[in-house]
Write a protein that holds these residues in place. Sequence first.
Motif, mmCIF file in Angstrom:
data_model
loop_
_atom_site.group_PDB
_atom_site.id
_atom_site.type_symbol
_atom_site.label_atom_id
_atom_site.label_comp_id
_atom_site.label_asym_id
_atom_site.label_seq_id
_atom_site.Cartn_x
_atom_site.Cartn_y
_atom_site.Cartn_z
ATOM 1 N N TYR A 43 0.819 -1.216 0.000
ATOM 2 C CA TYR A 43 0.000 0.000 0.000
ATOM 3 C C TYR A 43 0.851 1.264 0.000
ATOM 4 N N LEU A 44 1.961 1.255 0.716
ATOM 5 C CA LEU A 44 2.835 2.421 0.731
ATOM 6 C C LEU A 44 3.456 2.667 -0.644
ATOM 7 N N ALA A 45 3.981 1.617 -1.242
ATOM 8 C CA ALA A 45 4.596 1.769 -2.568
ATOM 9 C C ALA A 45 3.552 2.142 -3.608
ATOM 10 N N GLY A 46 2.367 1.545 -3.485
ATOM 11 C CA GLY A 46 1.291 1.869 -4.419
ATOM 12 C C GLY A 46 0.855 3.319 -4.349
ATOM 13 N N ALA A 47 1.083 3.945 -3.186
ATOM 14 C CA ALA A 47 0.757 5.365 -3.019
ATOM 15 C C ALA A 47 1.902 6.268 -3.466
#
Length: 261
Positions: A43-47
Amino acid sequence: MALDEIVITRAIIDRYYQKLTDNLETDVAIVGAGPSGLVAGYYLAGAGKKVALYERKLTIGGGMWGGGMLFNEIVVQSEALPILEEFGIRYRQYQENYYTADGVEAVASLTAGALRAGLTVFNCVTVEDVMMRPESVEGLVINWSPVEMAGLHVDPLTVRAGFVIDATGHDTDIVKVVENKTPGKLNTSTGGILGQKAMWADRAETDTTENTKEIFPGLYVAGMAANASAGGPRMGPIFGGMLLSGQKVAREIIRRLEQTS
């Protein structure tokens, strides 16, 4: 065209060196590649955040590979099914609110999804200390796991991160370092690590997400590290809380990062 062993070696060294130097400074550093760490990284990388994950073992996935007592099936409750679906992990209903998935497929899917989202994983890397400033934890002190295992006297290197996530499970490796070596108290009822309690699956699943929080300035806990820090019980081979914890910690840190950007 003939293959040259030196070119093969040079390719590995050049690419790894690039990966390492590109991640000396990140938005978030995650320690522990179990389900909560992988989901947080996804989720962090996707953001669009720059995220590196450090795992002391050669393999990643934590306890999810082995299910319960090496029966490599895992159980997930209804609340976490949207995360399985997002990663394309197949599941079957066992009875109401109990769903099973193959542990190997789950780990493989979480790993592939997180890497494709932009997470960088460094396996066989041990975090032996934190980089501390008066205001907060600001990074990690890393070394090769085989160096630690062999007891060799080899100095470590450091990486800087805006936030650190301890996703090391029952061991709470990073929280222990902070408790023992840094000034101030942890964000727990006693100011210290309370330790993991005995099995209580229903309570543990709820507590895992509730205890996912910033436990010290700059340091978050997720997964079983959250419960072990706050004195919550263990839950065994049900993994919904772990997945939801990873999602929660990512959303909280994304919010924090975007407030300061």
